[in-house]
Design an enzyme around this catalytic site. Sequence first.
Site, PDB file in Angstrom:
ATOM      1  CB  THR A 284       6.347  24.815   5.159  1.00  0.00           C
ATOM      2  OG1 THR A 284       7.506  24.007   4.965  1.00  0.00           O
ATOM      3  CG2 THR A 284       5.150  24.118   4.564  1.00  0.00           C
TER       4      THR A 284
ATOM      5  CB  SER B 113       1.395  28.292  -6.545  1.00  0.00           C
ATOM      6  OG  SER B 113       1.929  27.912  -5.312  1.00  0.00           O
TER       7      SER B 113
ATOM      8  CE1 TYR C 174       8.699  19.387   3.067  1.00  0.00           C
ATOM      9  CE2 TYR C 174      10.458  17.878   3.619  1.00  0.00           C
ATOM     10  CZ  TYR C 174       9.486  18.769   4.010  1.00  0.00           C
ATOM     11  OH  TYR C 174       9.278  19.008   5.321  1.00  0.00           O
TER      12      TYR C 174
ATOM     13  CD1 TRP D  21       6.366   3.346   4.075  1.00  0.00           C
ATOM     14  CD2 TRP D  21       7.551   4.095   2.330  1.00  0.00           C
ATOM     15  NE1 TRP D  21       6.763   4.633   4.352  1.00  0.00           N
ATOM     16  CE2 TRP D  21       7.490   5.117   3.296  1.00  0.00           C
ATOM     17  CE3 TRP D  21       8.243   4.336   1.135  1.00  0.00           C
ATOM     18  CZ2 TRP D  21       8.096   6.363   3.115  1.00  0.00           C
ATOM     19  CZ3 TRP D  21       8.845   5.580   0.968  1.00  0.00           C
ATOM     20  CH2 TRP D  21       8.770   6.578   1.941  1.00  0.00           C
TER      21      TRP D  21
ATOM     22  CG  HIS E  59      12.541  14.149  10.790  1.00  0.00           C
ATOM     23  ND1 HIS E  59      12.499  15.334  10.115  1.00  0.00           N
ATOM     24  CD2 HIS E  59      11.940  13.255   9.982  1.00  0.00           C
ATOM     25  CE1 HIS E  59      11.898  15.158   8.954  1.00  0.00           C
ATOM     26  NE2 HIS E  59      11.550  13.909   8.851  1.00  0.00           N
ATOM     27  CG  HIS E  60      11.833   9.752   8.945  1.00  0.00           C
ATOM     28  ND1 HIS E  60      10.482   9.688   8.773  1.00  0.00           N
ATOM     29  CD2 HIS E  60      12.255  10.781   8.172  1.00  0.00           C
ATOM     30  CE1 HIS E  60      10.086  10.630   7.922  1.00  0.00           C
ATOM     31  NE2 HIS E  60      11.156  11.304   7.546  1.00  0.00           N
TER      32      HIS E  60
ATOM     33  CB  SER F 126      10.773   5.384 -14.415  1.00  0.00           C
ATOM     34  OG  SER F 126       9.699   6.276 -14.481  1.00  0.00           O
ATOM     35  CB  SER F 127      12.076   8.889 -10.690  1.00  0.00           C
ATOM     36  OG  SER F 127      10.915   8.305 -10.235  1.00  0.00           O
TER      37      SER F 127
ATOM     38  CG  ASP G   7       6.408  16.955 -27.023  1.00  0.00           C
ATOM     39  OD1 ASP G   7       6.763  16.427 -25.955  1.00  0.00           O
ATOM     40  OD2 ASP G   7       5.477  16.514 -27.720  1.00  0.00           O
TER      41      ASP G   7
ATOM     42  CE  LYS H 274       5.512  27.216  -1.802  1.00  0.00           C
ATOM     43  NZ  LYS H 274       6.305  26.797  -2.945  1.00  0.00           N
TER      44      LYS H 274
ATOM     45  CG  HIS I 103      -1.539   1.327   1.518  1.00  0.00           C
ATOM     46  ND1 HIS I 103      -2.480   1.923   0.701  1.00  0.00           N
ATOM     47  CD2 HIS I 103      -1.336   2.209   2.535  1.00  0.00           C
ATOM     48  CE1 HIS I 103      -2.827   3.096   1.214  1.00  0.00           C
ATOM     49  NE2 HIS I 103      -2.139   3.295   2.323  1.00  0.00           N
TER      50      HIS I 103
ATOM     51  CD  GLU J 131       9.504   9.799  -2.887  1.00  0.00           C
ATOM     52  OE1 GLU J 131      10.492   9.945  -3.628  1.00  0.00           O
ATOM     53  OE2 GLU J 131       8.347   9.622  -3.303  1.00  0.00           O
TER      54      GLU J 131
ATOM     55  NE  ARG K 145       3.999   3.404  10.441  1.00  0.00           N
ATOM     56  CZ  ARG K 145       4.857   4.038   9.640  1.00  0.00           C
ATOM     57  NH1 ARG K 145       5.788   4.820  10.148  1.00  0.00           N
ATOM     58  NH2 ARG K 145       4.786   3.897   8.336  1.00  0.00           N
TER      59      ARG K 145
ATOM     60  CG  HIS L 238      12.646  14.585   5.006  1.00  0.00           C
ATOM     61  ND1 HIS L 238      11.541  14.489   5.805  1.00  0.00           N
ATOM     62  CD2 HIS L 238      12.658  15.840   4.539  1.00  0.00           C
ATOM     63  CE1 HIS L 238      10.926  15.640   5.832  1.00  0.00           C
ATOM     64  NE2 HIS L 238      11.580  16.492   5.077  1.00  0.00           N
TER      65      HIS L 238
HETATM   66  C1  HEA Z   1       0.177   9.208  -0.935  1.00  0.00           C
HETATM   67  C2  HEA Z   1       0.152   8.079  -0.441  1.00  0.00           C
HETATM   68  C3  HEA Z   1      -0.992   7.419   0.278  1.00  0.00           C
HETATM   69  C4  HEA Z   1      -2.348   7.448   0.052  1.00  0.00           C
HETATM   70  C5  HEA Z   1      -3.095   8.189  -1.022  1.00  0.00           C
HETATM   71  C6  HEA Z   1      -2.941   6.621   1.068  1.00  0.00           C
HETATM   72  C7  HEA Z   1      -4.308   6.390   1.176  1.00  0.00           C
HETATM   73  C8  HEA Z   1      -4.890   5.671   2.217  1.00  0.00           C
HETATM   74  N1  HEA Z   1      -4.252   5.046   3.241  1.00  0.00           N
HETATM   75 FE1  HEA Z   1      -2.253   4.899   3.488  1.00  0.00          FE
HETATM   76  N2  HEA Z   1      -0.251   4.772   3.723  1.00  0.00           N
HETATM   77  C9  HEA Z   1       0.708   5.388   2.960  1.00  0.00           C
HETATM   78  C10 HEA Z   1       0.487   6.257   1.921  1.00  0.00           C
HETATM   79  C11 HEA Z   1      -0.775   6.559   1.408  1.00  0.00           C
HETATM   80  N3  HEA Z   1      -1.957   6.099   1.874  1.00  0.00           N
HETATM   81  C12 HEA Z   1       2.015   5.020   3.410  1.00  0.00           C
HETATM   82  C13 HEA Z   1       3.349   5.481   2.842  1.00  0.00           C
HETATM   83  C14 HEA Z   1       1.830   4.142   4.467  1.00  0.00           C
HETATM   84  C15 HEA Z   1       2.902   3.463   5.321  1.00  0.00           C
HETATM   85  C16 HEA Z   1       3.098   2.063   4.889  1.00  0.00           C
HETATM   86  C17 HEA Z   1       3.996   1.350   5.817  1.00  0.00           C
HETATM   87  O1  HEA Z   1       3.742   1.384   7.038  1.00  0.00           O
HETATM   88  O2  HEA Z   1       4.957   0.770   5.353  1.00  0.00           O
HETATM   89  C18 HEA Z   1       0.394   4.021   4.656  1.00  0.00           C
HETATM   90  C19 HEA Z   1      -0.189   3.255   5.654  1.00  0.00           C
HETATM   91  C20 HEA Z   1      -1.549   3.229   5.911  1.00  0.00           C
HETATM   92  C21 HEA Z   1      -2.136   2.645   7.065  1.00  0.00           C
HETATM   93  C22 HEA Z   1      -1.364   1.987   8.217  1.00  0.00           C
HETATM   94  C23 HEA Z   1      -1.164   0.571   7.937  1.00  0.00           C
HETATM   95  C24 HEA Z   1      -0.372  -0.094   8.997  1.00  0.00           C
HETATM   96  O3  HEA Z   1       0.382   0.576   9.704  1.00  0.00           O
HETATM   97  O4  HEA Z   1      -0.485  -1.311   9.086  1.00  0.00           O
HETATM   98  C25 HEA Z   1      -3.489   2.789   6.947  1.00  0.00           C
HETATM   99  C26 HEA Z   1      -4.467   2.331   7.940  1.00  0.00           C
HETATM  100  O5  HEA Z   1      -5.489   2.829   8.067  1.00  0.00           O
HETATM  101  C27 HEA Z   1      -3.741   3.475   5.719  1.00  0.00           C
HETATM  102  C28 HEA Z   1      -4.990   3.815   5.226  1.00  0.00           C
HETATM  103  C29 HEA Z   1      -5.195   4.512   4.038  1.00  0.00           C
HETATM  104  C30 HEA Z   1      -6.522   4.777   3.496  1.00  0.00           C
HETATM  105  C31 HEA Z   1      -7.804   4.342   4.100  1.00  0.00           C
HETATM  106  C32 HEA Z   1      -6.313   5.499   2.347  1.00  0.00           C
HETATM  107  C33 HEA Z   1      -7.378   6.019   1.430  1.00  0.00           C
HETATM  108  O6  HEA Z   1      -7.120   7.373   1.180  1.00  0.00           O
HETATM  109  C34 HEA Z   1      -7.447   5.238   0.171  1.00  0.00           C
HETATM  110  C35 HEA Z   1      -8.647   5.649  -0.622  1.00  0.00           C
HETATM  111  C36 HEA Z   1      -8.758   4.978  -1.952  1.00  0.00           C
HETATM  112  C37 HEA Z   1      -9.509   3.918  -2.218  1.00  0.00           C
HETATM  113  C38 HEA Z   1     -10.237   3.245  -1.129  1.00  0.00           C
HETATM  114  C39 HEA Z   1      -9.575   3.325  -3.565  1.00  0.00           C
HETATM  115  C40 HEA Z   1     -10.770   3.662  -4.368  1.00  0.00           C
HETATM  116  C41 HEA Z   1     -11.989   2.864  -4.167  1.00  0.00           C
HETATM  117  C42 HEA Z   1     -12.189   1.555  -4.443  1.00  0.00           C
HETATM  118  C43 HEA Z   1     -11.107   0.612  -4.671  1.00  0.00           C
HETATM  119  C44 HEA Z   1     -13.523   0.982  -4.551  1.00  0.00           C
HETATM  120  C45 HEA Z   1     -13.907   0.110  -3.488  1.00  0.00           C
HETATM  121  C46 HEA Z   1     -14.451   0.956  -2.433  1.00  0.00           C
HETATM  122  C47 HEA Z   1     -15.388   0.559  -1.583  1.00  0.00           C
HETATM  123  C48 HEA Z   1     -16.053  -0.752  -1.692  1.00  0.00           C
HETATM  124  C49 HEA Z   1     -15.771   1.457  -0.466  1.00  0.00           C
HETATM  125  N4  HEA Z   1      -2.533   3.734   5.107  1.00  0.00           N
HETATM  126  C1  HEA Z   2       3.984  15.089   1.618  1.00  0.00           C
HETATM  127  C2  HEA Z   2       4.688  14.516   2.487  1.00  0.00           C
HETATM  128  C3  HEA Z   2       5.177  15.081   3.795  1.00  0.00           C
HETATM  129  C4  HEA Z   2       5.378  16.385   4.191  1.00  0.00           C
HETATM  130  C5  HEA Z   2       5.180  17.646   3.408  1.00  0.00           C
HETATM  131  C6  HEA Z   2       5.851  16.318   5.546  1.00  0.00           C
HETATM  132  C7  HEA Z   2       6.177  17.454   6.303  1.00  0.00           C
HETATM  133  C8  HEA Z   2       6.755  17.408   7.555  1.00  0.00           C
HETATM  134  N1  HEA Z   2       6.998  16.283   8.301  1.00  0.00           N
HETATM  135 FE1  HEA Z   2       6.515  14.375   7.788  1.00  0.00          FE
HETATM  136  N2  HEA Z   2       6.328  12.464   7.158  1.00  0.00           N
HETATM  137  C9  HEA Z   2       5.863  12.052   5.948  1.00  0.00           C
HETATM  138  C10 HEA Z   2       5.453  12.858   4.904  1.00  0.00           C
HETATM  139  C11 HEA Z   2       5.532  14.245   4.919  1.00  0.00           C
HETATM  140  N3  HEA Z   2       5.921  15.012   5.957  1.00  0.00           N
HETATM  141  C12 HEA Z   2       5.825  10.623   5.883  1.00  0.00           C
HETATM  142  C13 HEA Z   2       5.392   9.778   4.690  1.00  0.00           C
HETATM  143  C14 HEA Z   2       6.283  10.160   7.104  1.00  0.00           C
HETATM  144  C15 HEA Z   2       6.381   8.721   7.629  1.00  0.00           C
HETATM  145  C16 HEA Z   2       7.301   7.843   6.944  1.00  0.00           C
HETATM  146  C17 HEA Z   2       7.211   6.468   7.521  1.00  0.00           C
HETATM  147  O1  HEA Z   2       7.766   6.252   8.614  1.00  0.00           O
HETATM  148  O2  HEA Z   2       6.550   5.603   6.920  1.00  0.00           O
HETATM  149  C18 HEA Z   2       6.598  11.349   7.875  1.00  0.00           C
HETATM  150  C19 HEA Z   2       7.127  11.300   9.157  1.00  0.00           C
HETATM  151  C20 HEA Z   2       7.587  12.408   9.841  1.00  0.00           C
HETATM  152  C21 HEA Z   2       8.359  12.329  11.038  1.00  0.00           C
HETATM  153  C22 HEA Z   2       8.840  11.054  11.729  1.00  0.00           C
HETATM  154  C23 HEA Z   2       7.810  10.560  12.640  1.00  0.00           C
HETATM  155  C24 HEA Z   2       8.152   9.241  13.217  1.00  0.00           C
HETATM  156  O3  HEA Z   2       8.257   8.266  12.459  1.00  0.00           O
HETATM  157  O4  HEA Z   2       8.340   9.190  14.427  1.00  0.00           O
HETATM  158  C25 HEA Z   2       8.616  13.629  11.427  1.00  0.00           C
HETATM  159  C26 HEA Z   2       9.415  14.011  12.615  1.00  0.00           C
HETATM  160  O5  HEA Z   2       9.978  15.008  12.688  1.00  0.00           O
HETATM  161  C27 HEA Z   2       8.017  14.486  10.432  1.00  0.00           C
HETATM  162  C28 HEA Z   2       8.063  15.880  10.449  1.00  0.00           C
HETATM  163  C29 HEA Z   2       7.602  16.690   9.434  1.00  0.00           C
HETATM  164  C30 HEA Z   2       7.727  18.139   9.454  1.00  0.00           C
HETATM  165  C31 HEA Z   2       8.304  18.987  10.544  1.00  0.00           C
HETATM  166  C32 HEA Z   2       7.208  18.574   8.264  1.00  0.00           C
HETATM  167  C33 HEA Z   2       7.176  20.012   7.802  1.00  0.00           C
HETATM  168  O6  HEA Z   2       7.632  20.122   6.503  1.00  0.00           O
HETATM  169  C34 HEA Z   2       5.812  20.612   7.923  1.00  0.00           C
HETATM  170  C35 HEA Z   2       5.868  22.111   7.781  1.00  0.00           C
HETATM  171  C36 HEA Z   2       4.518  22.766   7.724  1.00  0.00           C
HETATM  172  C37 HEA Z   2       3.927  23.453   8.705  1.00  0.00           C
HETATM  173  C38 HEA Z   2       4.537  23.592  10.053  1.00  0.00           C
HETATM  174  C39 HEA Z   2       2.560  24.048   8.529  1.00  0.00           C
HETATM  175  C40 HEA Z   2       2.520  25.416   7.913  1.00  0.00           C
HETATM  176  C41 HEA Z   2       3.329  26.430   8.585  1.00  0.00           C
HETATM  177  C42 HEA Z   2       2.858  27.563   9.131  1.00  0.00           C
HETATM  178  C43 HEA Z   2       1.424  27.913   9.088  1.00  0.00           C
HETATM  179  C44 HEA Z   2       3.848  28.506   9.705  1.00  0.00           C
HETATM  180  C45 HEA Z   2       3.794  28.769  11.152  1.00  0.00           C
HETATM  181  C46 HEA Z   2       4.036  27.583  11.955  1.00  0.00           C
HETATM  182  C47 HEA Z   2       4.784  27.507  13.058  1.00  0.00           C
HETATM  183  C48 HEA Z   2       5.781  28.497  13.482  1.00  0.00           C
HETATM  184  C49 HEA Z   2       4.590  26.345  13.968  1.00  0.00           C
HETATM  185  N4  HEA Z   2       7.387  13.716   9.491  1.00  0.00           N
HETATM  186 CU   LIG Z   3      10.847  13.282   6.995  1.00  0.00          CU
END
Ligand code: HEA
Ligand code: HEA
Ligand SMILES: [Cu+2]
Lengths: 393, 287, 536
Positions: C339, C279, C268, C153, C313-314, C180-181, C117, C342, C88, C266, C461, C264
């Site tokens: 951020t 924007s 962004y 993942w 931080h992860h 690809s990327s 293009d 923005k 997933h 990734e 989780r 990380h």
């Molecule tokens: C951008 C990326 C992205 C997106 C879009 C989503 C979308 C969703 N994610 Fe997830 N998710 C991740 C990225 C993302 N996720 C990542 C990186 C992890 C961590 C994995 C890891 O731990 O290694 C994670 C893990 C994660 C967990 C934790 C699993 C675990 O720790 O064991 C859960 C649990 O609730 C969850 C839920 C969902 C749900 C409900 C949606 C929903 O938004 C999905 C909605 C879409 C659909 C449902 C499909 C469309 C509809 C159908 C197919 C028709 C059938 C529908 C019905 C019959 C109702 N996600």
């Molecule tokens: C689109 C993807 C995305 C983005 C944009 C971010 C943005 C940020 N993330 Fe997140 N992060 C993930 C995707 C993302 N993250 C994913 C996928 C994981 C889990 C991976 C895994 O373990 O599977 C994760 C996990 C993760 C962790 C690890 C948690 C853990 O495993 O224990 C942490 C810890 O520092 C963190 C921090 C942040 C911070 C500080 C930002 C900042 O960039 C956010 C900045 C934005 C704001 C703060 C809001 C707007 C700001 C204002 C309005 C200004 C004023 C605010 C103040 C002065 C407070 N993220």
């Molecule tokens: Cu990070």
Amino acid sequence: MSRLKLAPPVGLAGFAGLAGLVMMNSAHADWMLNFRKPVTDMAQMQYDLHVAIMWVITVIFIAVFGVMFYSLFKHTKASGRKPATFSDSHTVEIIWTVIPFFILLAMAFPATKAVLANKDTSNADMTIKVTGYQWKWGYDYIHDGFGFLSQLKTPITEIKNEQAKNPDYLLEVDNPMVVPAGKKVRLLITAADVIHAWYMPTFGVQQDATPGFINDAWFQVDKPGRYTGQCAKICGKEHAFMPIVVDVKSPEDYAKWVKEQKAKYAAKDGKEGKEPVVAAAATSASAAAFPVKLYFASGKTELPADAEKSLAAAVDALKADAKAKLDLSGYVDATGNADQNAELAKNRAKAVREALKKAGIAEDRLNMKKPEVITASADASKEARRVEINLSK
Amino acid sequence: MSSAHAPGTTPAYFIPEPSKWPLICALALGFMGFGAVGIMNELPVMTYSLYIGFAILLYLFFGWFGQVIGESEGKLYSKKVDTSFRWSMSWFIFSEVMFFAAFFGALGYARLHSVPELAGLDQKSLWPDFAGLWPSKGPYITEMFTPMGAWGIPAINTALLLASGVTLTIAHHGLIAGHRKQLTTWLLATVVLGAIFMACQIYEYSHAYSEMNLKLTSGIYGSTFFMLTGFHGFHVTVGAIMLTVMWFRSLKGHFDAKHHFAFEAAAWYWHFVDVVWLLLFVLVYIL
Amino acid sequence: MASTTHAQGHANDHAHHAHDDHHHGAPAGFMRWLTSTNHKDIGTLYLWFSFVMFIAGGIMALLIRAELFTPGLQVIEPELFNQLTTLHGLVMIFGAIMPAFVGFANWQIPMMIGAPDMAFARMNNLSFMLLLPAAVLLMSSFFVPGGAAAAGWTFYPPLSVQGGMGTDMMIFAVHIMGASSIMGSINIITTILNMRAPGMTLMKLPMFCWTWLITAFLLIASMPVLAGAVTMLLTDRHFGTSFFNAAGGGDPVMFQHIFWFFGHPEVYIIALPAFGVVSQVIPAFSRKPLFGYASMVYATASIAILSFIVWAHHMFTSGIPAAGQLFFMYATMLIAVPTGVKVFNWLATMWDGAISFETPMLFCLGFLFLFTMGGFTGLVLALTPVDIPLHDTYYVVAHFHYVMVAGALFSAFAGIYYWFPKWTGKMYSEKLGKIHFWWSLIGFNITFFPQHFLGMAGMPRRIPDYALQFTEWNAVSTVGAFMFGTAQIFFLFVILHGLKNGSQASAKPWDGAEGLEWTLPSPAPYHSFETPPTIK
Ligand code: HEA
Ligand code: HEA
Ligand SMILES: [Cu+2]
Ligand code: CUA
């Protein structure tokens, strides 16, 4: 804004369905909204820091989205106004860069203090070595010379929904870790196979258990009681089933418990008691833990190179307990010719039996089991080349 | 676009016709991926998948690159296309830098952190006898090995690669000055130097395995040594193939003083591989 | 900047003779798609591919949620559960979100900068085509002995070293997707740097192009590092190396460092193009130019640079020393500043404008509100002492779904509705679009808001079964997930309905929209700008 009117019906329908479903589901309502109550100073510190940052972000959130919603209600096209044309203002840009910076700076101070406190494992009153296994915990009381394994106690019937779940479902173990109240306990945390994490939310402790490395952590709980946590790092199929239970006893009760344990381990000869379980990343079997697994080269029946060590563990166990018997089972996978596979597994198990006999174990203590077929496991191709030694029940 | 211009002239920006090559490339990599998975998991039949993928890939290289060369010689690539090539090659090399950075990072991490840490006080109860000196096979691997010295073959290899950088530059000057003989001779010399380098490398590996008991399985030293030098060797091979193609093209009279980015790209690549080697020589062999 | 760009005429005449020269059209039938060298076709391919993967990943999510509806094991076995969680995450990130934004880049960048293009049209198709074998490797790994990769993942060793051949399939899939990327990014960078119409200086680039330029840089810098990580994992698995094995002098934690050095940036890579779309859309529906263009560019660049020094931080609980925890905590907190810039700029763009609430704008507002919440929870996690009780709990799951689903996915929806008329020549149904928005918004929050509570209560989780105290919020979350899921099926219906029944769209259906793409007719001609327009 009139179009926003669609929201209520959709929302209502959602909530109604939701409420209904959840009612059916919940026998025992918790609806927890916050951290569990901290029981250590460390956890309290984390809790307070969380409260502080929540205030900060709540205030910012309200301010920011107050502005946004004001704008959404006032500055609409529907109100027939002409949009402004400005697109720049250095003053405000500088302001909203600098102010958040100082807010963050202010947050960094208490956070730094807490980080340093958390890492300070000095002056501990006692040390326990914690070893993560797939899927149980080992606790070694280094200075008292004993140790034991701690495993999930919940019966499989509860997990499979064949029986009602007891209130401690999945948070109960056979042998909890026991510590004295009011003492600083230092943990040396490691693992034998894959990474686990020793996670006790109410203690404010989470530390990865990394095979081959020791990390430390500490806690001090003042109030006796039973506390629970879980393995927090994914570690394979039973990651959900290796809970942590810590019994905090009054110092007197604790002393009594230690005495009991020592007696128990002395009676058991206690090879495993005197030396803490050594976790070696490279061995697939540890001296304390059955099953002992021997992995054969594919197609071969010769004992693998590391067999001696693993077999020694089995031999030790038999010598320690005169009544114990061992089961030997070969594994095969479902690919290829089934008869050939079974033959191979049997011959491998035989090879193990011969080796054990050579080490002085009587044949009647070694039961040969039927080969077992693996269909899906974490590593089918490797797992299907093993012979497993288990204690007979 | 491609056909909108008059025949014989160069379009403002060449946009190719629909092409089957990307699809074929995906097919090749698909076969190779499944083949490699199969081989590593004891499914020997899958070897064929790897072969098929490889065959398709070869066909692809000849077909696709042949077509590109044809387009280039047909003067379809304007100045602007040339600039695109330059940007893209630079970024490609940057991506390779980052690829190597991962492996160099692993080496640095092992030497500066994990090996000393495993020998440190905190880990004594796990690994009581581990000294933590580099070169290291780690605390639990018992098989001994001899580390690779710097001043035998590796030093010769350094000289070879440095020399090849010089010969390549001479060839390039020949190309710019219109001295075709200089171009082909020195380009050939470069390829030959590269080939000797590879031969030395292969000899070094076999020596390591047979005499020094230095293997991929020799703990972190063996792992980083073979990964870094092997990955580099792979790049030398690719670079040498690119240069060989350039050599054949030069013989055929391709390239002129202004229009020879393919040659330059291969040269950039070669110099990049060269620089990586110098880093390797210092970090893997000497230190 | 965008508001001052005006195409000088050429576009329309080209649109005419585009149709009478057959070379300018597409080859007929299936081959048009398989062999395409046209940025619009390839963009379409990317978008459909991404949608298919989104459904696949979504079905996995629903299986996960179904299992978690009540305590106990009922729907799936733990092994399969771990495989589903792993795939997933991988499928959503690499298969759904990233390709979706590459699809946008393909469609929009040439149109926005006045290019005919992409710089390398054939390689462009190759970037897409490579996704297919990668997707096949990933999805078919469920059916091999041992099943799919099951270590999350983030596939930390040694667990991923234990895995079966599904793990190898994942490794090769990652290699191929990485290639690809990288090719896609090289193409995008080259296009933006070299193919701009005369007068389109860098500081006049539409914001979307800027964010992609920087994203492409992040991709080129981080993808190869991931490739290195999986390569070492592969040799540890099969060739006896010891990179991630303490017994041989390596360290499992080293993998985490290398992975998150990629991981990380990734996140962004996922967020920045989303920022780009927002924007474009917010100024259009506020009828006011984007506020603080220059500071937006600088903020984006700062986010990108900072993203390379926050990775640990992860890993706050992995045993890194206090100094490391502090450094990475400070650096992570710092990212809130650019951020924030923005977010404030978007607000200032709306301020004093004449705002209307068409579907793209609604999704942007949803984005703004929920992404900021996700950013704030990110900040909570950035504080090391608070992360310790929250790491690897559902609080983190909630955090990243707020930034990735309500952030990236919502902005992708916004972009699709915004440019749909340009791409197809048809208007979608505004009413249906709005239903999709509200349905998604509510479903999303029901799914993921309670996960904050679960995390704080200590629910780890990646578990298929849990203690009784977590029952209620899990049930709520599951209900929300199905609600959100059906909303996405409804989205498909909205799109198909628009394609079939939509009214003819004008060249510029949004009165506030700015940019070169709106000077082209709708649908946009097969080749965008054969002779570059001049930008004043
Ligand atoms: C951008 C990326 C992205 C997106 C879009 C989503 C979308 C969703 N994610 Fe997830 N998710 C991740 C990225 C993302 N996720 C990542 C990186 C992890 C961590 C994995 C890891 O731990 O290694 C994670 C893990 C994660 C967990 C934790 C699993 C675990 O720790 O064991 C859960 C649990 O609730 C969850 C839920 C969902 C749900 C409900 C949606 C929903 O938004 C999905 C909605 C879409 C659909 C449902 C499909 C469309 C509809 C159908 C197919 C028709 C059938 C529908 C019905 C019959 C109702 N996600
Ligand atoms: C689109 C993807 C995305 C983005 C944009 C971010 C943005 C940020 N993330 Fe997140 N992060 C993930 C995707 C993302 N993250 C994913 C996928 C994981 C889990 C991976 C895994 O373990 O599977 C994760 C996990 C993760 C962790 C690890 C948690 C853990 O495993 O224990 C942490 C810890 O520092 C963190 C921090 C942040 C911070 C500080 C930002 C900042 O960039 C956010 C900045 C934005 C704001 C703060 C809001 C707007 C700001 C204002 C309005 C200004 C004023 C605010 C103040 C002065 C407070 N993220
Ligand atoms: Cu990070
Ligand atoms: Cu042990 Cu998870």
